[in-house]
Scaffold this active site. Structure first.
Site, PDB file in Angstrom:
ATOM      1  N   ARG A   1       6.284  -6.956   5.340  1.00  0.00           N
ATOM      2  CA  ARG A   1       7.504  -6.736   6.844  1.00  0.00           C
ATOM      3  C   ARG A   1       8.121  -7.960   6.177  1.00  0.00           C
ATOM      4  O   ARG A   1       9.203  -8.313   7.353  1.00  0.00           O
ATOM      5  CB  ARG A   1       7.257  -6.865   7.866  1.00  0.00           C
TER       6      ARG A   1
ATOM      7  N   ASP B   1      -3.211   2.181   2.925  1.00  0.00           N
ATOM      8  CA  ASP B   1      -4.036   0.784   3.818  1.00  0.00           C
ATOM      9  C   ASP B   1      -6.058   1.534   3.616  1.00  0.00           C
ATOM     10  O   ASP B   1      -5.429   2.611   3.693  1.00  0.00           O
ATOM     11  CB  ASP B   1      -3.447   1.224   5.847  1.00  0.00           C
TER      12      ASP B   1
ATOM     13  N   ARG C   1      11.002   1.162   7.303  1.00  0.00           N
ATOM     14  CA  ARG C   1       9.260   1.849   8.334  1.00  0.00           C
ATOM     15  C   ARG C   1      10.375   2.182   9.167  1.00  0.00           C
ATOM     16  O   ARG C   1      10.124   2.996  10.047  1.00  0.00           O
ATOM     17  CB  ARG C   1       9.136  -0.159   8.228  1.00  0.00           C
TER      18      ARG C   1
ATOM     19  N   TYR D   1     -13.773  -1.903  11.484  1.00  0.00           N
ATOM     20  CA  TYR D   1     -13.180  -1.539  12.040  1.00  0.00           C
ATOM     21  C   TYR D   1     -13.661   0.076  12.950  1.00  0.00           C
ATOM     22  O   TYR D   1     -13.123   0.357  13.990  1.00  0.00           O
ATOM     23  CB  TYR D   1     -11.671  -0.825  11.373  1.00  0.00           C
TER      24      TYR D   1
ATOM     25  N   ARG E   1       0.249  -7.352  -0.529  1.00  0.00           N
ATOM     26  CA  ARG E   1       0.762  -6.946   0.354  1.00  0.00           C
ATOM     27  C   ARG E   1       2.100  -7.476   0.356  1.00  0.00           C
ATOM     28  O   ARG E   1       2.833  -7.916   0.958  1.00  0.00           O
ATOM     29  CB  ARG E   1       0.423  -8.345   2.727  1.00  0.00           C
TER      30      ARG E   1
END
Ligand code: CP3
Length: 350
Positions: free
Chosen positions: A31, A77, A40, A154, A27
């Protein structure tokens, strides 16, 4: 580092001689970087960022402009595949990923679209080509996908889960439905990784974030066997042979078995001892990891001590790629990442 073409990551993965330990961070584009948050905010939805190759390329390169990293990783992703299979991925602010449709029956599996890399997922190879071009061989680009098991959790749960109740219920009571889903996913993941390799990715990592919640026999049947299938199919389908990193979070007890899959490297989370792991796998695979991401909340001195401890645990010689044991937290101060990266290079240089 100073070499205009830095292949150290590839060499460490193949256990060829290196002059320092390569480092990248799971990652690494995300963020915790203000420049990521700015792109973003301009782009809106997270999926729009993934699906716009120029933007995905821009954020992929952001951490490399700041830090002396030895690899780039495609900004995308693991849930792009189930999105393209027709489930409709969206992100609820502060809540994580959600799917509009879920999979709970044989009919749901049959209804899934088998995604096409030139159609639903064309933005992935497009981004890889653009990033490869921009990098100009400076450092390798890592491609990735989720493991079939991790993606399936998921799709069955409809998002993140604490107990994986629905997926485990399906595993124990309708195993044939789950096997069909995993089989469809193994094909889609193979196609997606092969397309990334053909477009320029020089390493690929399979993220098996949730394999470690399974008992041993089920880990083998429902997670590892499908990753094995992907490894075998990739070896048959792609013209360029690229190293594959298998990362099963909490999979430390199964390293010997994982080392037998033909993967070139295994990712370790921080719960596994690196020195013992090296003894257990011998020279069969390289190892990647395994700093606890929370160490980055501490002072520069503490970060340096933990980096030194991990390099000592490895004990010298090629075959180690430095990384965190899982993704970096969004709250981390980017200056701490610089300390980490520079310390790895400084302390490992021979
Ligand atoms: O490592 C990188 O820099 C490459 C990019 C990358 C992302 N997700 C970007 C992302 C990679 C390799 C992933 C993998 C991924 N995605 C995994 C496997 C690895 C892991 O971390 O366990 C999983 C389980 C996912 C699914 C996913 N995507 C979740 C659960 C979330 C929400 C998490 C959160 O922290 O809010 C995402 C969103 C996501 N993927 C973000 C990023 C940068 C945050 C998106 C944002 O709000 O801007």
């Amino acid at each position: 580092m100073t070499d205009p073409r830095n292949d150290t990551l590839i060499r460490a993965l193949l256990r060829e001689p290196v002059s320092f330990t390569p480092v990248w961070i799971m990652r690494q584009a995300g963020r915790y970087l203000p420049e990521y948050r700015a792109v973003r905010a301009r782009t809106g939805e997270f999926m729009t960022l993934c699906q716009t190759p120029e933007r995905a390329c821009e954020v992929t390169l952001q951490p490399l402009a700041r830090f002396d990293l030895d690899a780039a990783i495609l900004f995308s992703d693991i849930l792009t595949i189930p999105d393209a299979m027709g489930l409709g991925l969206y992100f609820e602010p502060g809540e994580g990923p959600r799917f509009r449709k879920t999979v709970s029956s044989q009919a749901d599996v049959t209804a899934l679209i088998q995604p096409d890399m030139e159609d639903e997922l064309s933005y992935i190879p497009q981004a890889v080509r653009m990033i490869t071009q921009e990098l100009g061989g400076k450092v390798p680009l890592i491609g990735f996908a989720g493991s079939p098991w991790t993606i399936a959790t998921y799709m069955v749960e409809g998002g993140s889960s604490r107990d994986f109740r629905r997926t485990k219920a399906m595993m124990y009571s309708q195993p044939e439905v789950l096997h069909q889903l995993l089989s469809r996913l193994a094909d889609a993941v193979t196609t997606c990784l092969a397309a990334q390799i053909d477009a320029g990715a020089r390493v690929v990592q399979i993220f098996d974030t949730w394999g470690g919640i399974l008992p041993g026999p089920e880990y083998r049947t429902f997670s590892l066997d499908y990753m094995q299938k992907i490894l075998d199919n990739l070896a048959a389908h792609t013209t360029h042979k690229v190293p594959v990193i298998l990362f099963t979070k909490n999979g430390g007890q199964w390293l010997e078995t994982m080392a037998g899959t033909g993967a070139q490297a295994l990712g370790l989370d921080w719960t596994t001892d690196l020195a013992q792991a090296r003894q257990r796998v011998g020279d069969r695979v390289a190892l990647q990891g395994n700093l606890d991401p929370a160490v980055l909340y501490a002072s520069p001195d503490v970060i340096r001590q933990h980096v030194a401890r991990i390099l000592d645990a490895w004990g010298g010689g090629t075959g180690h790629v430095f990384n965190l044991g899982h993704g970096i937290h969004p709250q981390i101060d980017p200056d701490r990442v610089r300390i980490l990266v520079d310390t790895v290079h400084e302390l490992s240089s021979v």
